[in-house]
Design an enzyme around this catalytic site. Structure first.
Site, short mmCIF file in Angstrom:
data_model
loop_
_atom_site.label_atom_id
_atom_site.label_comp_id
_atom_site.label_asym_id
_atom_site.label_seq_id
_atom_site.Cartn_x
_atom_site.Cartn_y
_atom_site.Cartn_z
N ASP A 10 0.86 -1.19 0.00
CA ASP A 10 0.00 0.00 0.00
C ASP A 10 0.89 1.24 0.00
O ASP A 10 1.67 1.45 0.94
CB ASP A 10 -0.90 -0.01 1.23
CG ASP A 10 -2.03 0.99 1.14
OD1 ASP A 10 -2.19 1.63 0.07
OD2 ASP A 10 -2.78 1.14 2.13
N ASP A 104 -2.62 2.46 -6.24
CA ASP A 104 -1.64 2.53 -5.15
C ASP A 104 -1.60 1.33 -4.23
O ASP A 104 -0.94 1.37 -3.19
CB ASP A 104 -1.88 3.80 -4.33
CG ASP A 104 -3.24 3.82 -3.67
OD1 ASP A 104 -4.14 3.06 -4.12
OD2 ASP A 104 -3.44 4.59 -2.72
N GLU A 105 -2.27 0.24 -4.58
CA GLU A 105 -2.17 -0.94 -3.71
C GLU A 105 -2.43 -2.21 -4.50
O GLU A 105 -3.10 -2.21 -5.54
CB GLU A 105 -3.14 -0.84 -2.52
CG GLU A 105 -4.60 -0.82 -2.89
CD GLU A 105 -5.50 -0.86 -1.65
OE1 GLU A 105 -5.21 -1.64 -0.72
OE2 GLU A 105 -6.49 -0.13 -1.64
#
Length: 358
Positions: A10, A104-105
């Protein structure tokens, strides 16, 4: 299941961190991406802003009150996607079992990996190092034997975190975990659980499966399992696109039907362009979303028998959904248009295909 090795990566305050990376003048300062001091919604907040209580999805006006020195910057999604691709390339150096959740993860299954390293923790450290080396950005990592625990672990020691939950530690860890920290238990549900005397995983574990199903419907089985550290979901390298949409929050509430229809048409065109780029063809349902000045939200949708693959038809259906009964004295602050219900032609033919028993 206990022998699997799952990593959840993350990126820390991704959008805001990218803005601080590209503009050194923003480093160490409270930054909000998206909106402005009067209208709109915060898309992301730097850790400096979060200290004041600023969060993503918060109305910009409220964020500005909480943090008077908050710096609003416009989002730059092409730049975020560019860096996301670099980060994703790092993942694929270790495994092809990568399940992106957003820019983003992502989840990674490194049980069997490309470099032959037995330690998922060492792999996570290498990934964090390479991301920082190649992008200048910082990531947090959670490591465990299933997706629920890996996701939970990645949030335990932010920013720049590295947290491991071993199989033999899971039962005690989950027992002490407050229900609001459980991934998959939202704020409203957590509040209901607390009112019912369920404060931690240990309290949740006392409830029978039947009780949880009665209280929380289909989610009951998920809650029953995760409070025992059980999650059978596998890392899925390809995530099926469920919907494609676009929306806009206006600088001022709009009240006139003509202006509303013009905005619906403009947003529908943007949405259709995204739909084409997504390659998620053969959508059958178009949805119109409206948010009023008092933050009430409604949706309307229309499902067609034929797939919608032409922009003119897409815009036309979206415009038809914008009728005069949607007008409200509060005015409209946000309009969104999206498409879903993706079905391939062969799927439709299968539904009507005759079968013979032999």
């Amino acid at each position: 299941m206990a022998h699997r090795k799952i990593i959840h990566i993350d990126m820390d305050a991704f959008y805001a961190s990218v803005e601080q990376l590209d503009n050194p003048k923003l480093k160490g300062k409270p930054v909000a991406v998206g909106g402005n001091s009067q209208r709109g919604v915060v898309a992301a907040a730097s850790y400096e802003a979060r200290k004041f209580g600023v969060k993503s999805a918060m109305p910009s006006a409220k964020a500005a009150k909480l943090c008077p020195n908050l710096i609003f910057v416009p989002h730059r999604f092409p730049r975020y996607r560019e860096l996301s691709h670099i980060i994703r390339d790092v993942f694929f150096e270790y495994t092809d079992l990568v399940e992106p959740l957003s820019l983003d993860e992502a989840y990674l299954d490194v049980t069997e990996n490309k470099i032959g390293l037995n330690s998922a923790t060492l792999i996570a450290k290498e990934i964090k190092h390479k991301i920082r080396e190649r992008t200048g950005l910082i990531a947090s990592a959670g490591i465990s034997y299933n997706k629920f625990l890996a996701k939970t672990a990645s949030d335990m020691d932010k920013p720049d975190g590295l947290f491991v939950i071993l199989p033999e530690e899971a039962e005690e860890f989950v027992a002490k975990l407050p229900v609001h920290r459980f991934h998959g238990i939202g704020k409203v549900t957590a509040e209901k659980m607390v009112k019912a005397g369920i404060f931690t995983g240990k309290d949740l574990r006392k409830k029978s499966l039947e009780d949880l199903k009665l209280r929380y419907g289909k989610s009951g089985l998920y809650y029953y399992n995760i409070c025992r550290g059980i999650d059978y979901r596998e890392v899925q390298p390809v995530r099926e696109t469920k919907s494609v949409s676009a929306e806009r929050t206006f600088d001022h509430n709009i009240y006139e039907m003509e202006e509303i229809r013009e905005e619906v048409q403009r947003i529908a065109q943007i949405s259709f362009d995204r739909y084409e780029r997504s390659k998620a063809s053969d959508g059958h349902t178009i949805t119109l979303k409206l948010k009023y000045g008092d933050f009430r939200q409604i949706t309307r949708s229309k499902t067609l028998e034929e797939a919608i693959n032409e922009k003119s038809a897409y815009v036309s259906v979206a415009t038809q959904l914008a009728t005069e009964d949607l007008l409200d004295e509060q005015g409209i602050r946000l309009i969104g248009v999206g498409i879903s219900n993706f079905r391939k032609e062969e799927e439709d033919s299968k539904d009507h295909q005759l079968t013979l028993s032999f």
